[in-house]
Design an enzyme around this catalytic site. Structure first.
Site, mmCIF file in Angstrom:
data_model
loop_
_atom_site.group_PDB
_atom_site.id
_atom_site.type_symbol
_atom_site.label_atom_id
_atom_site.label_comp_id
_atom_site.label_asym_id
_atom_site.label_seq_id
_atom_site.Cartn_x
_atom_site.Cartn_y
_atom_site.Cartn_z
ATOM 1 N N TRP A 130 0.856 -1.197 0.000
ATOM 2 C CA TRP A 130 0.000 0.000 0.000
ATOM 3 C C TRP A 130 0.887 1.240 0.000
ATOM 4 C CZ3 TRP A 130 -2.021 2.487 4.966
ATOM 5 C CH2 TRP A 130 -2.935 3.517 4.677
ATOM 6 N N ASP A 211 -0.638 -5.914 9.421
ATOM 7 C CA ASP A 211 -1.642 -4.880 9.156
ATOM 8 C C ASP A 211 -2.947 -5.581 8.790
ATOM 9 O OD1 ASP A 211 -3.091 -2.689 8.406
ATOM 10 O OD2 ASP A 211 -1.783 -2.085 6.747
ATOM 11 N N ALA A 213 -6.603 -4.585 7.893
ATOM 12 C CA ALA A 213 -7.468 -3.436 7.598
ATOM 13 C C ALA A 213 -8.773 -3.852 6.926
ATOM 14 C CB ALA A 213 -6.724 -2.445 6.704
ATOM 15 N N LYS A 246 -12.937 0.121 7.041
ATOM 16 C CA LYS A 246 -13.677 -0.581 5.977
ATOM 17 C C LYS A 246 -14.740 -1.512 6.544
ATOM 18 C CE LYS A 246 -10.131 1.220 4.176
ATOM 19 N NZ LYS A 246 -9.222 1.448 3.125
HETATM 20 C C1 LMR Z 1 -6.736 2.764 -0.189
HETATM 21 O O1 LMR Z 1 -5.753 2.032 -0.290
HETATM 22 O O2 LMR Z 1 -7.250 3.316 -1.169
HETATM 23 C C2 LMR Z 1 -7.355 2.986 1.174
HETATM 24 O O3 LMR Z 1 -6.666 2.264 2.125
HETATM 25 C C3 LMR Z 1 -7.556 4.410 1.516
HETATM 26 C C4 LMR Z 1 -6.290 5.160 1.781
HETATM 27 O O4 LMR Z 1 -6.225 5.868 2.800
HETATM 28 O O5 LMR Z 1 -5.333 5.081 1.000
#
Ligand code: LMR
Length: 397
Positions: A130, A211, A213, A246
């Protein structure tokens, strides 16, 4: 003093969110930021959240400070949610939890704790990971490295390469793992792979930082927590960052927690004292509203079962959209195999498109996704999936 500051480009994810909102075209499709949407394209407040919020407002008599670790009832409920009732780590002693401003806050607290314990520690993140993991984990001064994770040819995990790389790390290296619904690839570890990973992490004395989420949005609440549950049962030290954005739909309420499992109760006491000091220096105390709502849901029998039902429906919708996406893309594009999308989990998948194709989709067809072609499957609707697939076919050729 501020005149020499460089103007920075927008955040890769939030920038796409802003560009989508500014586009007046009625055909626009938002596959950018990772938020759940229903078939009307809305991100509704969950019914259980509305009810818990109503009850909270009715009984709340003060807005005075809660505490540096946040809402103790929420923290305990979050430990039970992640680890499952009756988990050995829930026995008093080694596990401590601090409420955090969202999963992001939890990740940053964990990074700061690692930095306090071992300033030279290196955090190894999956390649890819991410986008926001990078600043969250490295802005406090920790060094980041990457381990192989994704295999584009199959759309799955490059497990042998991952394991081989982790098996060469020096002791006390930190390994960031996604519990489920890997962001951005959608490629998850199977249970047997978590068990193999456990033996490498244990043998090499690595510190897992997990993590979680998207608990409940992949295979199920318990199934999505298989990794953290296994690791917390078997290892002396584990960090788990949790987000309620989420699975409770509480995005803007910034609700999350960091669980820290330490080897001894004394080490656990020291860790939580450090975390309280770190939090105090960053934001003092976490926002209460979302945590109080989650506490109400997880400890109220009816609210909990209503929330679980809604979460099941969200998961089912994502699974159905995955199947429908493969069907639509397969019908529209003869040159590319998108079957892997149905095998992946959670909200995200790569389309495997280059930057030029992504730009064309945005500029000509009003279809928004990340520059690396990550799409949020939950952003599709049954009534625009055909439009989306036709647009992809046009840029893929
Ligand atoms: C995403 O990956 O789009 C979400 O986790 C929102 C974010 O804060 O980036």
């Amino acid at each position: 003093m501020l005149e020499h500051l460089d103007r920075l480009p927008p955040d890769p994810i939030l920038g796409v969110m802003g560009a989508f909102r500014a586009d007046p075209d009625p055909r626009k499709v938002d596959l950018g930021v990772g938020v759940f949407r229903d078939d009307a394209g809305e991100t509704p407040v969950m019914r259980a959240v509305r009810e818990a919020e109503r009850e909270l407002i009715a009984r709340q008599t003060t807005k005075t400070y809660v505490s540096a670790v946040g809402n103790a009832g929420f923290n305990e409920a979050m430990a039970r949610l992640v680890l499952g009732q009756g988990h050995a780590a829930l026995a008093p002693g080694r596990l401590r939890t601090i409420q955090a401003p969202g999963g992001c806050g939890a990740l940053r607290l964990g990074a700061e704790l690692i930095r306090a314990a071992a300033p030279d520690a290196v955090v190894h993140v999956s390649s890819p990971t991410w986008a926001n993991h990078v600043p969250l984990l490295s802005n406090c001064g920790l060094r980041l490295e990457r381990y192989p994770y994704f295999e584009p040819a199959t759309g799955g995990v490059a497990f042998e390469a991952m394991l081989g790389a982790l098996d060469r790390l020096p002791p006390r290296s930190v390994v960031l793992l996604h519990a489920s619904c890997h962001n951005p690839t959608g490629a998850d570890l199977e249970d047997a792979q978590w068990r193999e990973l456990l033996s490498v992490v244990s043998r090499r004395s690595l510190l897992p930082f997990i993590d979680i989420a998207y608990q409940g949005l992949g295979r199920g609440v318990a199934e999505d927590a298989y990794g953290p549950r296994l690791f917390c049962a078997e290892l002396p030290e584990v960090l788990v960052a949790v987000s309620c954005s989420k699975n409770f739909g509480l995005y803007r309420e910034r609700t999350g927690a960091l669980h820290v499992l330490s080897e001894t109760p004394a080490a656990a006491d020291a860790a939580i004292s450090q975390l309280m000091r770190i939090a105090r220096g960053l934001y003092s105390m976490p926002p209460d509203h979302g945590a109080a709502i989650v506490h109400g849901i997880l400890t109220g029998e009816q609210l909990r079962s209503s929330w679980e039902g809604e979460l099941d429906a969200m998961r089912l919708r994502i699974q159905q959209l995955r199947a429908a996406t493969v069907e639509a893309l397969t019908a529209a594009c003869r040159t590319k195999d998108f079957g892997y999308i149905a095998r992946q989990r959670g909200m995200f998948s790569y389309l495997g498109l280059g930057p030029q194709a992504v730009r064309e989709l945005r500029d000509r067809h009003h279809v928004y996704m990340m520059d690396d072609s990550r799409i949020n499957i939950a952003g599709l609707r049954l009534d625009n999936i055909g439009y989306f697939a036709e647009a992809v076919a046009k840029v893929v050729g």
